[in-house]
Write a protein that holds these residues in place. Structure first.
Motif, PDB file in Angstrom:
ATOM      1  N   VAL A   1       0.841  -1.206   0.000  1.00 30.91           N
ATOM      2  CA  VAL A   1       0.000   0.000   0.000  1.00 30.91           C
ATOM      3  C   VAL A   1       0.872   1.251   0.000  1.00 30.91           C
ATOM      4  O   VAL A   1       0.608   2.218  -0.744  1.00 30.91           O
ATOM      5  CB  VAL A   1      -0.944  -0.003   1.220  1.00 30.91           C
ATOM      6  N   SER A   2       1.916   1.272   0.796  1.00 33.15           N
ATOM      7  CA  SER A   2       2.791   2.445   0.868  1.00 33.15           C
ATOM      8  C   SER A   2       3.489   2.692  -0.460  1.00 33.15           C
ATOM      9  O   SER A   2       3.608   3.846  -0.906  1.00 33.15           O
ATOM     10  CB  SER A   2       3.828   2.246   1.979  1.00 33.15           C
ATOM     11  N   TYR A   3       3.938   1.608  -1.100  1.00 35.18           N
ATOM     12  CA  TYR A   3       4.597   1.811  -2.391  1.00 35.18           C
ATOM     13  C   TYR A   3       3.622   2.331  -3.439  1.00 35.18           C
ATOM     14  O   TYR A   3       3.961   3.224  -4.236  1.00 35.18           O
ATOM     15  CB  TYR A   3       5.246   0.509  -2.878  1.00 35.18           C
ATOM     16  N   LEU A   4       2.425   1.773  -3.470  1.00 33.79           N
ATOM     17  CA  LEU A   4       1.435   2.243  -4.443  1.00 33.79           C
ATOM     18  C   LEU A   4       1.038   3.691  -4.165  1.00 33.79           C
ATOM     19  O   LEU A   4       0.798   4.467  -5.104  1.00 33.79           O
ATOM     20  CB  LEU A   4       0.207   1.339  -4.411  1.00 33.79           C
ATOM     21  N   ARG A   5       0.963   4.072  -2.874  1.00 32.87           N
ATOM     22  CA  ARG A   5       0.670   5.461  -2.543  1.00 32.87           C
ATOM     23  C   ARG A   5       1.784   6.374  -3.074  1.00 32.87           C
ATOM     24  O   ARG A   5       1.519   7.463  -3.608  1.00 32.87           O
ATOM     25  CB  ARG A   5       0.521   5.609  -1.030  1.00 32.87           C
ATOM     26  N   PHE A   6       3.025   5.930  -2.945  1.00 32.01           N
ATOM     27  CA  PHE A   6       4.156   6.681  -3.501  1.00 32.01           C
ATOM     28  C   PHE A   6       4.053   6.757  -5.026  1.00 32.01           C
ATOM     29  O   PHE A   6       4.239   7.825  -5.628  1.00 32.01           O
ATOM     30  CB  PHE A   6       5.467   6.008  -3.092  1.00 32.01           C
ATOM     31  N   TYR A   7       3.747   5.632  -5.657  1.00 32.60           N
ATOM     32  CA  TYR A   7       3.711   5.568  -7.115  1.00 32.60           C
ATOM     33  C   TYR A   7       2.593   6.434  -7.691  1.00 32.60           C
ATOM     34  O   TYR A   7       2.760   7.059  -8.751  1.00 32.60           O
ATOM     35  CB  TYR A   7       3.536   4.114  -7.547  1.00 32.60           C
ATOM     36  N   ASN A   8       1.458   6.499  -6.989  1.00 33.14           N
ATOM     37  CA  ASN A   8       0.307   7.238  -7.503  1.00 33.14           C
ATOM     38  C   ASN A   8       0.341   8.728  -7.175  1.00 33.14           C
ATOM     39  O   ASN A   8      -0.431   9.498  -7.739  1.00 33.14           O
ATOM     40  CB  ASN A   8      -0.991   6.636  -6.941  1.00 33.14           C
ATOM     41  N   ALA A   9       1.196   9.127  -6.254  1.00 36.66           N
ATOM     42  CA  ALA A   9       1.254  10.536  -5.853  1.00 36.66           C
ATOM     43  C   ALA A   9       1.794  11.386  -6.996  1.00 36.66           C
ATOM     44  O   ALA A   9       2.521  10.895  -7.873  1.00 36.66           O
ATOM     45  CB  ALA A   9       2.135  10.688  -4.615  1.00 36.66           C
ATOM     46  N   PRO A  10       1.448  12.671  -7.041  1.00 32.75           N
ATOM     47  CA  PRO A  10       1.996  13.556  -8.078  1.00 32.75           C
ATOM     48  C   PRO A  10       3.527  13.534  -8.066  1.00 32.75           C
ATOM     49  O   PRO A  10       4.154  13.557  -7.006  1.00 32.75           O
ATOM     50  CB  PRO A  10       1.455  14.937  -7.669  1.00 32.75           C
ATOM     51  N   LYS A  11       4.095  13.474  -9.248  1.00 35.68           N
ATOM     52  CA  LYS A  11       5.551  13.316  -9.357  1.00 35.68           C
ATOM     53  C   LYS A  11       6.310  14.484  -8.748  1.00 35.68           C
ATOM     54  O   LYS A  11       7.460  14.327  -8.338  1.00 35.68           O
ATOM     55  CB  LYS A  11       5.941  13.149 -10.824  1.00 35.68           C
ATOM     56  N   SER A  12       5.690  15.628  -8.698  1.00 37.88           N
ATOM     57  CA  SER A  12       6.386  16.804  -8.178  1.00 37.88           C
ATOM     58  C   SER A  12       6.214  16.981  -6.669  1.00 37.88           C
ATOM     59  O   SER A  12       6.809  17.875  -6.068  1.00 37.88           O
ATOM     60  CB  SER A  12       5.880  18.065  -8.884  1.00 37.88           C
ATOM     61  N   SER A  13       5.403  16.121  -6.049  1.00 39.22           N
ATOM     62  CA  SER A  13       5.105  16.283  -4.630  1.00 39.22           C
ATOM     63  C   SER A  13       6.218  15.677  -3.773  1.00 39.22           C
ATOM     64  O   SER A  13       6.630  14.529  -3.982  1.00 39.22           O
ATOM     65  CB  SER A  13       3.767  15.608  -4.297  1.00 39.22           C
ATOM     66  N   LEU A  14       6.662  16.445  -2.786  1.00 38.29           N
ATOM     67  CA  LEU A  14       7.664  15.931  -1.853  1.00 38.29           C
ATOM     68  C   LEU A  14       7.047  14.988  -0.829  1.00 38.29           C
ATOM     69  O   LEU A  14       7.765  14.209  -0.190  1.00 38.29           O
ATOM     70  CB  LEU A  14       8.357  17.094  -1.129  1.00 38.29           C
ATOM     71  N   CYS A  15       5.729  15.061  -0.680  1.00 35.30           N
ATOM     72  CA  CYS A  15       5.053  14.220   0.309  1.00 35.30           C
ATOM     73  C   CYS A  15       5.031  12.750  -0.095  1.00 35.30           C
ATOM     74  O   CYS A  15       4.684  11.889   0.728  1.00 35.30           O
ATOM     75  CB  CYS A  15       3.619  14.709   0.523  1.00 35.30           C
ATOM     76  N   ARG A  16       5.378  12.450  -1.345  1.00 36.52           N
ATOM     77  CA  ARG A  16       5.349  11.054  -1.794  1.00 36.52           C
ATOM     78  C   ARG A  16       6.524  10.248  -1.255  1.00 36.52           C
ATOM     79  O   ARG A  16       6.426   9.028  -1.080  1.00 36.52           O
ATOM     80  CB  ARG A  16       5.334  11.001  -3.322  1.00 36.52           C
ATOM     81  N   TRP A  17       7.648  10.910  -0.964  1.00 36.68           N
ATOM     82  CA  TRP A  17       8.853  10.170  -0.602  1.00 36.68           C
ATOM     83  C   TRP A  17       8.752   9.470   0.743  1.00 36.68           C
ATOM     84  O   TRP A  17       9.295   8.349   0.895  1.00 36.68           O
ATOM     85  CB  TRP A  17      10.070  11.096  -0.654  1.00 36.68           C
ATOM     86  N   PRO A  18       8.102  10.062   1.766  1.00 38.11           N
ATOM     87  CA  PRO A  18       7.947   9.287   3.011  1.00 38.11           C
ATOM     88  C   PRO A  18       7.230   7.956   2.809  1.00 38.11           C
ATOM     89  O   PRO A  18       7.519   6.983   3.506  1.00 38.11           O
ATOM     90  CB  PRO A  18       7.134  10.235   3.912  1.00 38.11           C
ATOM     91  N   TRP A  19       6.299   7.904   1.834  1.00 38.60           N
ATOM     92  CA  TRP A  19       5.616   6.641   1.569  1.00 38.60           C
ATOM     93  C   TRP A  19       6.585   5.589   1.034  1.00 38.60           C
ATOM     94  O   TRP A  19       6.458   4.399   1.357  1.00 38.60           O
ATOM     95  CB  TRP A  19       4.478   6.857   0.575  1.00 38.60           C
ATOM     96  N   LEU A  20       7.546   6.018   0.232  1.00 40.73           N
ATOM     97  CA  LEU A  20       8.533   5.080  -0.289  1.00 40.73           C
ATOM     98  C   LEU A  20       9.387   4.515   0.847  1.00 40.73           C
ATOM     99  O   LEU A  20       9.659   3.306   0.894  1.00 40.73           O
ATOM    100  CB  LEU A  20       9.421   5.776  -1.331  1.00 40.73           C
ATOM    101  N   PHE A  21       9.805   5.387   1.769  1.00 42.63           N
ATOM    102  CA  PHE A  21      10.616   4.910   2.891  1.00 42.63           C
ATOM    103  C   PHE A  21       9.788   4.047   3.842  1.00 42.63           C
ATOM    104  O   PHE A  21      10.319   3.097   4.430  1.00 42.63           O
ATOM    105  CB  PHE A  21      11.239   6.100   3.628  1.00 42.63           C
ATOM    106  N   LEU A  22       8.494   4.353   3.997  1.00 40.66           N
ATOM    107  CA  LEU A  22       7.632   3.492   4.802  1.00 40.66           C
ATOM    108  C   LEU A  22       7.499   2.118   4.156  1.00 40.66           C
ATOM    109  O   LEU A  22       7.480   1.090   4.850  1.00 40.66           O
ATOM    110  CB  LEU A  22       6.253   4.131   4.964  1.00 40.66           C
ATOM    111  N   SER A  23       7.437   2.088   2.833  1.00 40.14           N
ATOM    112  CA  SER A  23       7.375   0.804   2.126  1.00 40.14           C
ATOM    113  C   SER A  23       8.646  -0.004   2.367  1.00 40.14           C
ATOM    114  O   SER A  23       8.586  -1.204   2.659  1.00 40.14           O
ATOM    115  CB  SER A  23       7.167   1.042   0.628  1.00 40.14           C
ATOM    116  N   GLY A  24       9.801   0.646   2.244  1.00 37.92           N
ATOM    117  CA  GLY A  24      11.055  -0.062   2.491  1.00 37.92           C
ATOM    118  C   GLY A  24      11.163  -0.547   3.917  1.00 37.92           C
ATOM    119  O   GLY A  24      11.617  -1.675   4.176  1.00 37.92           O
ATOM    120  N   ALA A  25      10.743   0.299   4.874  1.00 39.83           N
ATOM    121  CA  ALA A  25      10.779  -0.110   6.280  1.00 39.83           C
ATOM    122  C   ALA A  25       9.854  -1.291   6.526  1.00 39.83           C
ATOM    123  O   ALA A  25      10.208  -2.232   7.249  1.00 39.83           O
ATOM    124  CB  ALA A  25      10.393   1.066   7.171  1.00 39.83           C
ATOM    125  N   SER A  26       8.675  -1.270   5.907  1.00 42.86           N
ATOM    126  CA  SER A  26       7.735  -2.379   6.077  1.00 42.86           C
ATOM    127  C   SER A  26       8.294  -3.679   5.511  1.00 42.86           C
ATOM    128  O   SER A  26       8.085  -4.756   6.080  1.00 42.86           O
ATOM    129  CB  SER A  26       6.401  -2.041   5.403  1.00 42.86           C
TER     130      SER A  26
END
Length: 721
Positions: A127-152
């Motif tokens: 879910v975290s990775y998909l949230r990162f993938y679907n977020a606007p490419k220019s948004s900085l808020c997407r990157w925490p989702w990527l790190f949450l995915s890696g942590a998970s």
């Protein structure tokens, strides 16, 4: 059921006692131990019988709290997963309802078990990775989702190595998306490089750091000697309080001529043992008619004993004591090994070993005056040396003893001697020894400088403690030098500089370096995942083919005086629909793929990409969590299928919405809606039907239990009145 298995580790955590669990990493055990800690558990409970009632000091509620919370959170995660895949909220609601009414997931979440925790982290990672993938490419808020995915992902692998399967699937999906980023012409080279580096840090580096961190915390907590010490190397045992450390503390580091030593085999298979001799000779003839030298037996004994002591002697001198200053033994030196209690020299010759006739017999030499001269010279070969003149060091040095006359290597054969050898392990001289084999490697464990010249005085010295002044104020020693198999399974050795660093440096990270020396960890991991530890089949073990059609179940609990019981049984309707959905998806995917090859596009490109991504997550999640079990030799149970069935259940709403939206005509959609409603009602009825076996209440009669036995292979328990 498995609460007994996990409970013993929780108790050891509470008591700070070191243990080994070959089945997986420690993070899952630490999660359960956290529940025990929150409940004030002191670890005092004997986990030796399935079904035993818990005493008042066992906080059952808090021990089961975290798995229950993790299982509950899987329901909203299923909802969010469908939304992130681009499906409607009605479809997402259907997915969450299917998970909510899945009996097997409910049962597994109600006990002190780890599957619900594993599934929670797997779903959270996706879910975290998909949230990162679907977020606007220019948004900085997407990157925490990527790190949450890696942590998970790191948490999932830390709970059970089975989490590695979904982690690799997610890495594959991320790799495809990263490949598209690299080909994006709208991004300059700097941005592309930044995106690749950040993804690598989040999905590769972060899980690896977390994985190592779990062991750091694990070994920081467990610093007392425990029941699994003997499976570890001497260096590891010496780092734990209360065990070998109390014996070896203050020992001389350098082995010298005249040293009194015990030699421990580096291999712990079949058992950890020490080079040993006793006042008993080999039989003149064995049962098969072969003859022996009739000299004194030399064996490997799996217990500490005074007959394990040997004296390192210089062949050119008669002295059996250490000079002042001591003359250290170095790599390449020629020595004799004199048995401390019987004064027999370690010897090997051209006589077949009792159980391994292709190897030479090893004995304590007795001169019978029969033209059989002594052959008792051995060359010291330090396998983990840094130079050709390295000194033989206590605990640290891994040593081969090579026979000068025959070039045979002193080796543990792995065979056990018959009754005349007291069932001790056979030691042989191997003339065809090749490469690095742990069975031919020894290390000095206990060590003292010999001071007694007379035999009687020497025997008293050998029976005395290694050293008398044992400090009770033990400083904290980092725990991690190695785990079983990390330095041995692949036949590779850790360089001495790493071992020296870890033995002398009190930093836990230094110990950690040795454990995860990367030469063979992946092979060790696969063996831990696949090799069976039990010699006999379990009553409730099963095969992967039995899982698909739920031909098996597991009885988790039975009331002591009634028919109330809990079983791991899935929702039969849901599992059937999941199998059907997987088949329909495969048919749809292949049909679309072939037609697209013919330039026929039945659905828009965006819908095709959505279908492919949903298939990669749901069908792919089922494949990677199911098919590997066909390659495993370990004992398998139905609960191993739960991660796979979770992803397969999520495939159902994917197929349903696609059929409703893109395949069926408007005139057929109303009838299809009725079928969907009927299917959901059937799922609910099946859930309600099996709820007495899910929750253990209400108590059913024998006739009612018999009615729930939908398959002959199910083991439903009936109590005789």
């Amino acid at each position: 059921f498995d609460e007994v298995y996990y409970g013993q580790f929780v108790s050891l955590y509470m008591k700070r006692v070191f243990f080994i669990d070959e089945s997986g990493p420690p993070f899952g055990h630490m999660i359960l131990a956290l529940g025990g800690y929150l409940g004030g558990f002191d670890g005092n409970f004997v986990w030796n019988r399935i079904g035993a009632e818990y005493t008042s000091n066992v906080p059952v509620w808090t021990l089961r709290l975290i798995p229950a919370l993790a299982g509950s959170f899987c329901v909203p995660l299923g909802y969010l997963l469908m939304v992130e895949l681009g499906y409607s909220h009605f479809t997402a609601l259907g997915a969450s309802l299917l998970l909510l009414m899945e009996n097997s997931l409910i049962v597994q979440s109600r006990f002190m078990l780890l599957e619900s925790v594993l599934i929670f982290f797997l779903l959270l990672a996706v879910v975290s990775y998909l949230r990162f993938y679907n977020a606007p490419k220019s948004s900085l808020c997407r990157w925490p989702w990527l790190f949450l995915s890696g942590a998970s992902c790191g948490f999932a692998v830390g709970v059970k190595y089975m989490g590695l399967f979904t982690y690799l699937l997610l890495l594959g999906v991320a790799a495809v998306h990263t490949w598209h980023v690299i080909g994006d012409k709208t991004l300059n080279n700097g941005k592309v490089l930044g995106q690749v580096v950040v993804r690598f840090l989040a999905l590769v580096v972060l899980p690896a750091v977390l994985y190592l961190g779990f062991f750091f915390v694990h070994l920081t907590l467990l610093y007392h000697s425990g029941p699994h010490d003997q499976m570890m190397s001497s260096a590891f045992q010496a780092s734990l309080e209360g065990g070998l450390a109390r014996i070896t503390q203050g020992q001389p580091l350098e082995v010298a001529f005249g040293s009194q030593v015990t030699l421990r085999g580096a291999s712990s298979k079949p058992l950890p043992c020490w080079l040993h001799s006793h006042k008993a000779n080999y039989p003149i003839r064995y049962e098969n008619g072969r003859g022996s030298s009739h000299q004194q037996q030399v064996t490997c004994y799996p217990f500490k004993d005074v007959n394990n002591w040997w004296i390192i002697k210089d062949p050119s001198r008669q002295s059996l004591v250490v000079n002042s200053p001591p003359r250290p033994v170095r790599h390449g030196d020629i020595i004799q090994l004199l048995h401390g209690m019987t004064s027999r020299f370690l010897n090997t010759h051209d006589v077949a070993a009792p159980m391994s006739p292709h190897s030479q017999e090893v004995s304590g030499y007795i001169d019978f005056n029969v033209s059989m001269p002594a052959q008792n010279l051995w060359r010291v070969d330090i396998t983990n040396r840094e130079s050709d003149r390295d000194v033989w060091k206590t605990i640290l040095s891994e040593v081969r003893l090579i026979h000068v006359n025959t070039s045979a290597v002193l080796k543990l054969s792995g065979a056990s001697l018959p009754d005349w050898g007291f069932r001790q392990l056979e030691v042989v001289g191997d003339k065809i020894y090749k490469g690095y084999q742990q069975s031919g490697v020894w290390n000095v464990e206990e060590h003292r400088y010999g001071r007694s010249h007379e035999q009687k005085e020497r025997e008293l010295e050998l029976k005395s403690p290694t050293q008398d002044d044992i400090s009770r104020n033990l400083t904290f020693m980092a725990k991690f030098i190695e785990l079983q198999g990390a330095t041995t399974t692949c036949g590779r050795r850790i360089p001495v500089w790493v071992t020296m660093l870890c033995y002398t440096n009190k930093s836990p990270w230094a110990r950690l370096l040795t454990l995860h020396w990367p030469t063979c960890n992946m092979i060790n991991l696969w063996k831990m995942l696949t090799v069976r530890n039990e010699e006999s089949e379990h009553k409730y073990s099963s095969l992967p083919l039995e899982w698909i059609t739920m031909d098996t179940n597991i009885a988790y609990w039975l009331h002591t005086s009634s028919n109330a019981q809990i079983h791991l049984i899935g929702n039969f309707v849901t599992w059937t629909l999941a199998n059907l959905a997987l088949f329909v998806y495969a048919l749809l995917f292949l049909t679309y793929l072939l037609r697209r090859r013919r330039k026929i596009e039945d659905i828009p490109e965006a819908c095709w990409e959505q279908l492919v991504l949903a298939g990669a997550v749901c069908s792919g999640g089922w494949v990677v969590n199911y098919l590997p079990f066909f390659l495993m030799e370990k004992t398998l149970f139905l609960y191993h299928y739960l991660p796979a069935i979770t992803f397969q259940i999520l495939q159902i709403p994917v197929v349903v919405e696609h059929l409703y939206t893109h395949v069926l005509r408007s005139s057929q959609q109303k009838a299809f809606g009725g079928i969907i409603l009927a299917a959901l009602c059937s799922v609910y009825l099946c859930y309600r039907t099996f709820s007495p076996l899910t929750y253990g209440q209400p108590e059913l009669t024998s006739e009612q239990l018999a009615a729930l036995r939908w398959r002959e292979s199910w083991d439903i328990l009936f109590r005789k009145r």
